[in-house]
Design a protein around this motif. Structure first.
Motif, PDB file in Angstrom:
ATOM      1  N   ALA A 110       0.824  -1.214   0.000  1.00 34.28           N
ATOM      2  CA  ALA A 110       0.000   0.000   0.000  1.00 34.28           C
ATOM      3  C   ALA A 110       0.854   1.259   0.000  1.00 34.28           C
ATOM      4  CB  ALA A 110      -0.935  -0.006   1.212  1.00 34.28           C
ATOM      5  N   ALA A 111       2.097   1.142   0.478  1.00 33.78           N
ATOM      6  CA  ALA A 111       3.016   2.285   0.483  1.00 33.78           C
ATOM      7  C   ALA A 111       3.668   2.501  -0.872  1.00 33.78           C
ATOM      8  CB  ALA A 111       4.086   2.081   1.544  1.00 33.78           C
ATOM      9  N   ASN A 112       3.393   1.605  -1.831  1.00 33.44           N
ATOM     10  CA  ASN A 112       3.904   1.710  -3.199  1.00 33.44           C
ATOM     11  C   ASN A 112       5.428   1.780  -3.239  1.00 33.44           C
ATOM     12  OD1 ASN A 112       3.674   1.850  -6.005  1.00 33.44           O
ATOM     13  ND2 ASN A 112       3.556   4.094  -6.002  1.00 33.44           N
ATOM     14  N   PRO A 113       6.111   0.735  -2.770  1.00 40.74           N
ATOM     15  CA  PRO A 113       7.577   0.767  -2.727  1.00 40.74           C
ATOM     16  C   PRO A 113       8.211   0.500  -4.085  1.00 40.74           C
ATOM     17  CG  PRO A 113       6.799  -1.363  -1.970  1.00 40.74           C
ATOM     18  CD  PRO A 113       5.565  -0.523  -2.232  1.00 40.74           C
ATOM     19  N   ASP A 114       9.366   1.108  -4.294  1.00 45.33           N
ATOM     20  CA  ASP A 114      10.223   0.730  -5.412  1.00 45.33           C
ATOM     21  C   ASP A 114      11.242  -0.312  -4.958  1.00 45.33           C
ATOM     22  OD1 ASP A 114       9.135   2.574  -7.328  1.00 45.33           O
ATOM     23  OD2 ASP A 114      10.161   4.161  -6.217  1.00 45.33           O
ATOM     24  N   GLY A 115      11.541  -0.312  -3.671  1.00 46.87           N
ATOM     25  CA  GLY A 115      12.444  -1.283  -3.075  1.00 46.87           C
ATOM     26  C   GLY A 115      12.094  -1.482  -1.618  1.00 46.87           C
ATOM     27  N   THR A 136       7.376 -10.369  -5.572  1.00 42.73           N
ATOM     28  CA  THR A 136       7.038  -9.187  -6.379  1.00 42.73           C
ATOM     29  C   THR A 136       8.167  -8.827  -7.345  1.00 42.73           C
ATOM     30  OG1 THR A 136       7.986  -7.562  -4.826  1.00 42.73           O
ATOM     31  CG2 THR A 136       5.694  -8.274  -4.447  1.00 42.73           C
ATOM     32  N   GLY A 137       9.369  -9.319  -7.074  1.00 48.66           N
ATOM     33  CA  GLY A 137      10.507  -8.993  -7.915  1.00 48.66           C
ATOM     34  C   GLY A 137      11.115  -7.632  -7.635  1.00 48.66           C
ATOM     35  N   LYS A 138      10.648  -6.948  -6.613  1.00 46.83           N
ATOM     36  CA  LYS A 138      11.207  -5.640  -6.265  1.00 46.83           C
ATOM     37  C   LYS A 138      12.535  -5.829  -5.533  1.00 46.83           C
ATOM     38  CE  LYS A 138       6.741  -3.276  -5.955  1.00 46.83           C
ATOM     39  NZ  LYS A 138       6.994  -2.327  -7.067  1.00 46.83           N
ATOM     40  N   PRO A 139      13.515  -4.963  -5.740  1.00 42.49           N
ATOM     41  CA  PRO A 139      14.798  -5.077  -5.045  1.00 42.49           C
ATOM     42  C   PRO A 139      14.620  -5.072  -3.529  1.00 42.49           C
ATOM     43  CG  PRO A 139      14.987  -3.554  -6.872  1.00 42.49           C
ATOM     44  CD  PRO A 139      13.529  -3.887  -6.755  1.00 42.49           C
ATOM     45  N   ASP A 185      18.346 -15.537  -8.494  1.00 38.16           N
ATOM     46  CA  ASP A 185      17.192 -15.467  -9.382  1.00 38.16           C
ATOM     47  C   ASP A 185      16.263 -14.296  -9.089  1.00 38.16           C
ATOM     48  OD1 ASP A 185      16.379 -16.446  -6.952  1.00 38.16           O
ATOM     49  OD2 ASP A 185      15.239 -18.143  -7.755  1.00 38.16           O
ATOM     50  N   ARG A 186      16.635 -13.462  -8.108  1.00 34.85           N
ATOM     51  CA  ARG A 186      15.823 -12.292  -7.760  1.00 34.85           C
ATOM     52  C   ARG A 186      16.754 -11.183  -7.264  1.00 34.85           C
ATOM     53  NH1 ARG A 186      11.124 -15.427  -4.255  1.00 34.85           N
ATOM     54  NH2 ARG A 186      11.239 -17.318  -5.504  1.00 34.85           N
ATOM     55  N   PRO A 187      16.326  -9.922  -7.350  1.00 33.86           N
ATOM     56  CA  PRO A 187      17.188  -8.808  -6.936  1.00 33.86           C
ATOM     57  C   PRO A 187      17.149  -8.592  -5.417  1.00 33.86           C
ATOM     58  CG  PRO A 187      15.144  -7.941  -7.808  1.00 33.86           C
ATOM     59  CD  PRO A 187      15.077  -9.449  -7.989  1.00 33.86           C
ATOM     60  N   ALA A 188      17.769  -9.485  -4.691  1.00 35.01           N
ATOM     61  CA  ALA A 188      17.747  -9.405  -3.235  1.00 35.01           C
ATOM     62  C   ALA A 188      19.110  -9.789  -2.680  1.00 35.01           C
ATOM     63  CB  ALA A 188      16.677 -10.333  -2.670  1.00 35.01           C
ATOM     64  N   PHE A 189      19.574  -9.044  -1.677  1.00 33.95           N
ATOM     65  CA  PHE A 189      20.843  -9.350  -1.035  1.00 33.95           C
ATOM     66  C   PHE A 189      20.820  -8.834   0.396  1.00 33.95           C
ATOM     67  CE2 PHE A 189      21.410  -5.050  -2.458  1.00 33.95           C
ATOM     68  CZ  PHE A 189      22.325  -4.456  -1.603  1.00 33.95           C
ATOM     69  N   SER A 190      21.778  -9.290   1.203  1.00 29.19           N
ATOM     70  CA  SER A 190      21.820  -8.876   2.606  1.00 29.19           C
ATOM     71  C   SER A 190      23.220  -9.099   3.159  1.00 29.19           C
ATOM     72  CB  SER A 190      20.796  -9.660   3.431  1.00 29.19           C
ATOM     73  OG  SER A 190      21.069 -11.053   3.379  1.00 29.19           O
ATOM     74  N   VAL A 191      23.520  -8.387   4.249  1.00 29.29           N
ATOM     75  CA  VAL A 191      24.788  -8.564   4.943  1.00 29.29           C
ATOM     76  C   VAL A 191      24.533  -8.680   6.441  1.00 29.29           C
ATOM     77  CG1 VAL A 191      26.236  -7.436   3.229  1.00 29.29           C
ATOM     78  CG2 VAL A 191      25.160  -6.045   5.017  1.00 29.29           C
ATOM     79  N   GLN A 192      25.398  -9.424   7.105  1.00 27.72           N
ATOM     80  CA  GLN A 192      25.259  -9.638   8.536  1.00 27.72           C
ATOM     81  C   GLN A 192      25.772  -8.452   9.344  1.00 27.72           C
ATOM     82  OE1 GLN A 192      23.974 -12.592  10.639  1.00 27.72           O
ATOM     83  NE2 GLN A 192      23.875 -10.523  11.474  1.00 27.72           N
ATOM     84  N   TYR A 193      26.621  -7.650   8.743  1.00 31.69           N
ATOM     85  CA  TYR A 193      27.228  -6.540   9.475  1.00 31.69           C
ATOM     86  C   TYR A 193      26.439  -5.250   9.267  1.00 31.69           C
ATOM     87  CZ  TYR A 193      29.437  -6.159   4.838  1.00 31.69           C
ATOM     88  OH  TYR A 193      29.673  -6.093   3.499  1.00 31.69           O
ATOM     89  N   HIS A 194      26.976  -4.133   9.809  1.00 30.58           N
ATOM     90  CA  HIS A 194      26.272  -2.853   9.778  1.00 30.58           C
ATOM     91  C   HIS A 194      27.012  -1.865   8.868  1.00 30.58           C
ATOM     92  CE1 HIS A 194      23.139  -3.130  12.982  1.00 30.58           C
ATOM     93  NE2 HIS A 194      23.878  -4.175  13.300  1.00 30.58           N
TER      94      HIS A 194
END
Length: 405
Positions: free
Chosen positions: A256-261, A288-291, A371-380
């Protein structure tokens, strides 16, 4: 397990002792209390940063924990209104070696002791923090009670019972307790000496250029599991506008917030417990395929959402000097870390690539989906405190959004 012989506990309260740490093992460490009087129970951990104690104490990821600072001189630069990551401290208390001295900084406007008292947080000085840190490294992060009484009067058996009865962080969902209560739009960019934070809608970027944050800018919806403010400042500096939603936000709330990412924040507690309500939402968001970009607890929740598992670490990683190897090119980033749980590398599915590893113990420190635009890191990567080696990740995320729009 390595030798964890108990501390020598005096038969009576030492002269001048107004503070005490009682561990669930029965060890009793006497010191001098400062800040608020009272008692608090939680997990006792250690942090290796030499600066940034205000940012550390106000980091929501430290909810349920008492912090032992390995650097002996904590508090000698005082406190101010800028060096905080939340309105109030979330760490239960702090343990330090030396007594807190008078502030010596032109930026200080309040003594650390008074700041701790005003925020109802307990401090304990005069502790052999090297011995306590060694104990944690060898035996794991223990449960304990930190207590302060100006009269030096303590009911040790009652404090011990409290420490032993506390269930520990494993299985505990704390994200709900530190998250925002309703959605809001974030405004404000980086901090500048002599100016403070740029609270305009056109904050300065990391390289000093102005970045527009108008309605045309990429819109990042951040789910707040216990976020630090500097994360949002860096997203703005990278060119995004940011809307923050509570940890319990549903898929419909986010869309509902209409995110791009979508951004998944850091936070406290056991990711498996928070994942009970967060993981189903994250799975829908991935579809959704959004980053999507996650940090710390957000990294762990993304791991759970793609089918990996998380485990409680023996002592955790907490400091501003943790080396992390980037597997794509072998570069080493010096990072800020604060986590007691980790994603199990061997549980990563075939469509997930490990991107970073800790050079302290080899544990997983980053992942990305193939296969999707998603990533993450454990650190800050937002630091506060810590080095700025990893600010590029915010630009990478906002750049991914730009390519997908």
């Amino acid at each position: 397990m390595a030798d964890t012989k108990p501390f020598a506990t005096p038969a009576k309260v030492p002269d001048g002792a107004t503070g005490v740490l009682v561990l669930a093992s029965g060890d009793v460490l006497w010191g001098r209390g400062f800040g608020a009087e009272g008692a608090a129970v939680g997990e006792v951990c250690f942090h290796t940063a030499m600066t940034g104690y205000q940012e550390i104490m106000t980091d929501p990821s430290f909810a349920g924990q008492v912090i032992t600072f390995t650097f002996p001189h904590i508090g000698n630069t005082g406190t101010n209104a800028d060096d905080v990551e939340a309105n109030d401290p979330h760490a239960l208390g702090m343990i330090v070696r030396e007594d807190v001295t008078a502030p010596s900084s032109f930026r200080s406007n309040e003594h650390l002791t008074e700041w701790m008292k005003r925020h109802s947080r307990i401090g304990l000085s005069g502790i052999d923090t090297r011995a306590l840190t060694r104990r944690i490294r060898q035996g794991g992060a223990p449960n304990g009670v930190i207590a302060h009484s100006a009269t030096g009067t303590f009911d040790i058996p009652a404090l011990l019972a409290q420490a032993q009865a506390w269930p520990g962080l494993e299985g505990m969902d704390l994200a709900k307790t530190v998250s925002c209560e309703t959605h809001y739009g974030w405004a404000g960019g980086a901090w500048h000496l002599g100016k403070g934070y740029d609270d305009s809608r056109s904050p300065a970027s990391a390289n000093g250029a102005d970045v527009a944050t108008s309605a045309a800018a990429p819109h990042v919806v951040a789910i707040d599991y216990g976020s630090k403010r500097n994360i949002f400042r860096n997203l703005v500096a990278a060119g995004a506008r940011v809307t923050v939603l509570p940890a319990t936000a549903t898929f419909d709330d986010v869309m509902a917030a209409n995110p791009d990412g979508i951004f998944l924040s850091n936070g406290p507690g056991d990711p498996a417990a928070t994942g009970e309500y967060a993981v189903p939402v994250i799975r829908q968001l991935l579809d959704t395929g959004k980053p999507l970009f996650g940090i710390c607890l957000g990294h762990q929740l993304l791991g759970l959402a793609v089918g990996a598992t998380t485990t409680k670490m023996f002592q955790g990683h907490r400091g501003a000097n943790h080396p992390v190897k980037r597997l794509s090119d072998g570069a080493v980033e010096i990072t800020s870390m604060n986590h007691g749980f980790a994603v199990e590398r061997d549980s990563l599915p075939a469509n997930v690539r490990e991107t970073h590893v800790s050079l302290f113990d080899g544990s997983n420190a980053g992942l990305e989906l193939t296969d999707r635009p998603a990533f993450s890191v454990q650190y800050h990567p937002e630091a506060s405190p810590g080095p700025q080696d990893s600010f590029y990740l915010f630009e990478r995320f906002v750049g991914m959004i730009g390519k997908s729009r």
